[in-house]
Design an enzyme around this catalytic site. Structure first.
Site, PDB file in Angstrom:
ATOM      1  N   GLY A  48      16.567  37.974  29.826  1.00  0.00           N
ATOM      2  CA  GLY A  48      15.754  37.364  28.791  1.00  0.00           C
ATOM      3  C   GLY A  48      16.528  36.260  28.105  1.00  0.00           C
ATOM      4  N   GLN A  53      18.809  31.030  21.106  1.00  0.00           N
ATOM      5  CA  GLN A  53      19.986  30.996  21.983  1.00  0.00           C
ATOM      6  C   GLN A  53      20.182  29.635  22.633  1.00  0.00           C
ATOM      7  OE1 GLN A  53      18.907  34.782  24.228  1.00  0.00           O
ATOM      8  NE2 GLN A  53      21.153  34.877  24.157  1.00  0.00           N
ATOM      9  N   CYS A  98      24.513  40.190  26.655  1.00  0.00           N
ATOM     10  CA  CYS A  98      23.800  39.103  25.983  1.00  0.00           C
ATOM     11  C   CYS A  98      24.430  37.791  26.436  1.00  0.00           C
ATOM     12  CB  CYS A  98      23.898  39.252  24.464  1.00  0.00           C
ATOM     13  SG  CYS A  98      22.996  37.953  23.585  1.00  0.00           S
ATOM     14  N   LEU A  99      23.586  36.833  26.782  1.00  0.00           N
ATOM     15  CA  LEU A  99      24.100  35.548  27.271  1.00  0.00           C
ATOM     16  C   LEU A  99      24.882  34.797  26.196  1.00  0.00           C
ATOM     17  CD1 LEU A  99      20.950  34.379  29.273  1.00  0.00           C
ATOM     18  CD2 LEU A  99      23.091  35.294  30.207  1.00  0.00           C
ATOM     19  N   HIS A 140      15.369  43.489  22.597  1.00  0.00           N
ATOM     20  CA  HIS A 140      16.593  42.687  22.474  1.00  0.00           C
ATOM     21  C   HIS A 140      16.251  41.239  22.118  1.00  0.00           C
ATOM     22  CE1 HIS A 140      20.717  41.432  24.190  1.00  0.00           C
ATOM     23  NE2 HIS A 140      20.099  40.296  23.935  1.00  0.00           N
ATOM     24  N   GLU A 141      15.276  40.669  22.848  1.00  0.00           N
ATOM     25  CA  GLU A 141      14.923  39.261  22.598  1.00  0.00           C
ATOM     26  C   GLU A 141      14.239  39.096  21.249  1.00  0.00           C
ATOM     27  OE1 GLU A 141      16.330  37.194  24.440  1.00  0.00           O
ATOM     28  OE2 GLU A 141      16.904  38.682  25.927  1.00  0.00           O
ATOM     29  N   HIS A 144      16.629  38.647  18.502  1.00  0.00           N
ATOM     30  CA  HIS A 144      17.196  37.301  18.375  1.00  0.00           C
ATOM     31  C   HIS A 144      16.377  36.439  17.414  1.00  0.00           C
ATOM     32  CE1 HIS A 144      20.600  37.015  21.076  1.00  0.00           C
ATOM     33  NE2 HIS A 144      19.928  37.557  22.081  1.00  0.00           N
TER      34      HIS A 144
HETATM   35 NI    NI Z   1      20.795  38.339  23.813  1.00  0.00          NI
END
Ligand code: NI
Length: 181
Positions: A48, A53, A98-99, A140-141, A144
């Protein structure tokens, strides 16, 4: 074109994101942004990607909602102005990356299932019931969009580990070797 992913410490990751204006969705610039987020997500191999991000403070994220079938890629949905309208009382903990800080793995408790309401890329109202991995990804997304990260949700700082050591951590916990938790 792929986008630069904001790394932990960038203020945009901690700011609550703004709603997407309904009239913005059909614009070329918004559609291009989503296209670039798709490319960035697929190149990163993540599950995701949320707009903050990529330094865009809008309530928008992409999430894998189904495993790849045969040679087809994973099914990715675009969630615009999403809301979690209900969630199962049962929670499950699992390791998440997480990216924005790929060096870490964090054990995060999440609701096992959630119902999402959101606007899709055509501007239409949608609802989806998700469970298991897909439910985990959208939670999770969604976090953010509120400036919340996995490290905030860890039950203990011991549940924050180097991604490179995750298998060792899993082995140790499965074997009960970590006695002092
Ligand atoms: Ni993340």
């Amino acid at each position: 074109m792929t986008l630069t992913i904001a790394q932990l410490g960038q203020p945009v990751l901690r700011r609550p994101a703004d709603p997407v204006a309904a009239e913005a969705i059909a614009t070329e610039s918004f559609q291009r942004l989503v296209g670039e987020m798709f490319q960035t997500l697929s190149q990163s191999g993540g599950a995701g990607l949320a707009a903050p991000q990529v330094f865009i403070s809008l309530r928008l994220f992409l999430a894998v909602i189904d495993a790849p079938e045969d040679d087809a890629g994973p099914e990715v949905e675009v969630f615009i102005n999403p809301r979690i309208v209900s969630a199962s009382p049962e929670q499950e903990s699992d390791w998440e990356g997480c990216l924005s800080f790929p060096e870490l793995s964090v054990l995060v408790p999440r609701h096992r299932s959630v119902r999402m309401e959101y606007t899709d890329l055509d501007g239409a109202a949608q609802a989806l019931d998700l469970e298991g991995f897909a439910a985990r990804v959208v939670q999770h997304e969604y976090d953010h969009l509120d400036g919340v990260l996995t490290i905030d949700r860890a039950a203990s700082t011991r549940d924050i580990v180097k991604a490179s050591e995750l298998e060792a951590v899993r082995r140790a916990r499965a074997g009960g070797a970590e006695q002092d938790r």
